[in-house]
Design an enzyme around this catalytic site. Sequence first.
Site, mmCIF file in Angstrom:
data_model
loop_
_atom_site.group_PDB
_atom_site.id
_atom_site.type_symbol
_atom_site.label_atom_id
_atom_site.label_comp_id
_atom_site.label_asym_id
_atom_site.label_seq_id
_atom_site.Cartn_x
_atom_site.Cartn_y
_atom_site.Cartn_z
ATOM 1 N N THR B 32 100.122 2.249 -85.034
ATOM 2 C CA THR B 32 100.203 2.552 -83.605
ATOM 3 C C THR B 32 99.073 3.530 -83.294
ATOM 4 O O THR B 32 99.103 4.684 -83.728
ATOM 5 C CB THR B 32 101.556 3.168 -83.241
ATOM 6 O OG1 THR B 32 102.576 2.195 -83.475
ATOM 7 C CG2 THR B 32 101.593 3.582 -81.778
ATOM 8 N N LYS B 107 103.163 -1.465 -76.693
ATOM 9 C CA LYS B 107 103.962 -0.468 -77.391
ATOM 10 C C LYS B 107 103.993 0.856 -76.633
ATOM 11 O O LYS B 107 105.050 1.471 -76.485
ATOM 12 C CB LYS B 107 103.448 -0.235 -78.813
ATOM 13 C CG LYS B 107 104.191 0.914 -79.490
ATOM 14 C CD LYS B 107 104.490 0.729 -80.924
ATOM 15 C CE LYS B 107 105.438 1.839 -81.404
ATOM 16 N NZ LYS B 107 105.361 2.050 -82.850
ATOM 17 N N LYS B 182 103.902 11.534 -80.397
ATOM 18 C CA LYS B 182 102.636 10.823 -80.666
ATOM 19 C C LYS B 182 102.451 9.664 -79.682
ATOM 20 O O LYS B 182 101.369 9.508 -79.090
ATOM 21 C CB LYS B 182 102.644 10.285 -82.103
ATOM 22 C CG LYS B 182 101.413 9.461 -82.452
ATOM 23 C CD LYS B 182 101.591 8.676 -83.749
ATOM 24 C CE LYS B 182 100.543 7.557 -83.829
ATOM 25 N NZ LYS B 182 100.695 6.709 -85.033
#
Lengths: 231, 231, 231, 231
Positions: B32, B107, B182
């Site tokens: 990611t 995402k 994050k």
Amino acid sequence: MLPAGRHVRQVLIEDGVLSAAGKGTLFIECSTIDVATARAQHQAAEQAGMEMVDAPVSGGTAGAAAATLTFMMGGTDSAFARAQPICEKMGKAVIHAGGAGNGQAAKICNNMILGVTMIGVCEALVLAETLGLDHQKLYDISSKSSGSCWSLNTYCPVPGPVPASPANNDYKPGFAAEMMLKDLKLAQQAAQAGDTATPMGAAAAALYGLFVNGGGGSTDFSGIIRMIRGN
Amino acid sequence: MLPAGRHVRQVLIEDGVLSAAGKGTLFIECSTIDVATARAQHQAAEQAGMEMVDAPVSGGTAGAAAATLTFMMGGTDSAFARAQPICEKMGKAVIHAGGAGNGQAAKICNNMILGVTMIGVCEALVLAETLGLDHQKLYDISSKSSGSCWSLNTYCPVPGPVPASPANNDYKPGFAAEMMLKDLKLAQQAAQAGDTATPMGAAAAALYGLFVNGGGGSTDFSGIIRMIRGN
Amino acid sequence: MLPAGRHVRQVLIEDGVLSAAGKGTLFIECSTIDVATARAQHQAAEQAGMEMVDAPVSGGTAGAAAATLTFMMGGTDSAFARAQPICEKMGKAVIHAGGAGNGQAAKICNNMILGVTMIGVCEALVLAETLGLDHQKLYDISSKSSGSCWSLNTYCPVPGPVPASPANNDYKPGFAAEMMLKDLKLAQQAAQAGDTATPMGAAAAALYGLFVNGGGGSTDFSGIIRMIRGN
Amino acid sequence: MLPAGRHVRQVLIEDGVLSAAGKGTLFIECSTIDVATARAQHQAAEQAGMEMVDAPVSGGTAGAAAATLTFMMGGTDSAFARAQPICEKMGKAVIHAGGAGNGQAAKICNNMILGVTMIGVCEALVLAETLGLDHQKLYDISSKSSGSCWSLNTYCPVPGPVPASPANNDYKPGFAAEMMLKDLKLAQQAAQAGDTATPMGAAAAALYGLFVNGGGGSTDFSGIIRMIRGN
């Protein structure tokens, strides 16, 4: 159903509805108002030998017309037992949320989640536009994963993914932004009275305040995506 | 899977993995990372005559162990067609989100919704405590109405309503708060690069920042309810 | 003075200004850019045997014309000593903020305070309107007490109290909202890179983002009061 | 001086102070309370043939002891003229903010600016730490430029730059965080009643709410820097 706590108090107490009613009367008070006023009315009713449920609804005018409202009720078991069969004639769900005022409490907690998630969903859809990700793709992914929520899945604030959502009808309500703002302010009022900090709820109230003051009050609450997007 | 864009660039470009691989190699990049770096890698791979999908996952270590991950993939139809059957061995869903970088885009958009709704749900549950409304009652009402969302329905941040949620296990992750932070920072980075304003996403990133800096980084991300409640 | 870090890197490194300059050349780099890029340029200059100060300014085009800019400089004592007398010809203050990049650090920290306080002052003035409190009265009180700040005292965002402020000139800049947004985004970028949580700075960046995306970019940054007020 | 509007109403109306006082009595009401209650009391006093000023103060217990308070007064010219010489014995400034309730209005508008700027200054100082910029350097620069504000210049929330600030005394108040929270909540209450959106004021109230609920209530309000920093 009256707009605010002061109107309910006016009618029940000052205009004399409570004192004119017979002993044992059941009051089903369906306004969405502040918890403190709702609880004060329960107390007044009880002292007058009557029963009350606070019973705000969700579902809007469409839900009322179709008898598919959800009633969130606060009051004694006895009052709830009397009120339930009556309200079931107008609703698909009649839920006992606890004692006096808990119908209001449930409604503002629920709608605070709703206001927060709606803006979050709008922001994600606008960010998707920026990144070149189709609305439909994000819908397909998030509605089935951890981003799943009512604001996206069944009330999607962009045209397309959910044909019945107000976004497909130029954001005609539905549930007007000024009504969402009212509920978010009730939640803030309750949070402040209870020394609770709700940073996201406060941000949502402020953003709906900007939207309503900027002219969006009678727009569906999902129309706040226009303010987020800048047009 | 590497922590950030700079690590992926280091391995692929500077350490020479891309130049060492044979023509036509398919890269399945599951980190990611930020969208811009992901897109730059696609371009480098394409120029070297190779194919790539960016394919971040959701589902955590538990999902990986149980082969129930969700893969969000960005890349050409051809690359997706090659990657899909491979990833299906580790996942329950493999979704093509569009061209290069769109796996990352999906995402971060999804997880921005998730971070925003989780804090909103925590605030509503804490406000319910203040108002004397049971967690279970609010759960019963909101999980079936307009407050319905994954953060409440399947990952409820208080013990009780959803037995498997980390709240029942002293907020052991699950999905650690530092990982949520994050992802929220990646979303902010993308929003700022694209001139998109995301006030709720920004607030969520700031609140998770306060929580992580205050020592909550390795706690499950639903544990932010402790900061909201004040204990 | 160039718009962003990538332009400065382009000119200095890729276009070859650094490699073409003679040993010992002093670079006075007055762009407002991100701290990380500024520090990388210092390093490149040092390795090439040259000296550099990062020296962003405040004061706007009016300050430049009148030679009343403030320079915030980052760099070695030696570089500062060389740059100071040169910049004093254009500025009323030349301040050494510390080592490489600290000019940029000082500017974004200062302007984050500025953006936050400006919106706070706008909100207070709009709240005063609502409460029937004259702008001038609030100005008289707050400019001499704990609400005192540059945004109120010398740049008051409503017409009247400070005749020279852009509010008296239909919010013509002055300091355009899009420039404030740029600085607030640099601050957010630095905060995120450094694992620092700045909730008010993040909110200010989001609000200026809404204002700029809504068409206010070339308006003076004090004009955000119109968005706060709803007109 | 009483804590909240309900206490003032209790004493003046219900406990009978107003009805026991002689015609023409001047009430100087120095509590910090909500504007609506203050205005209702003015009306009650007027109807009883008396005069009133709402006259909240700033300056704290130290200011009271040193007779250096600032009084912000709301009321008629006549009432102000009578109250002014009396309050000047306890204060360095007695300011007429306008009609009934405007003393309260001025105080909450001012303190909303104060709460917003204090958190903004704390964030900038923490960001400076992250970037390797000395507190003193940022102080030297911002206190003389557009970041100048009372929270930085005279009440700096880190030890060093302003020796007398509570930061140098382990954040002993001074002005306790719970008092700042009270004022920010009064501002939110007024804003909501008046359909005014104050996003930064709302964020400041929420952040001080988190700080107070987390145990910081009796800390000086500048101590919120610890929550921002994470320790």
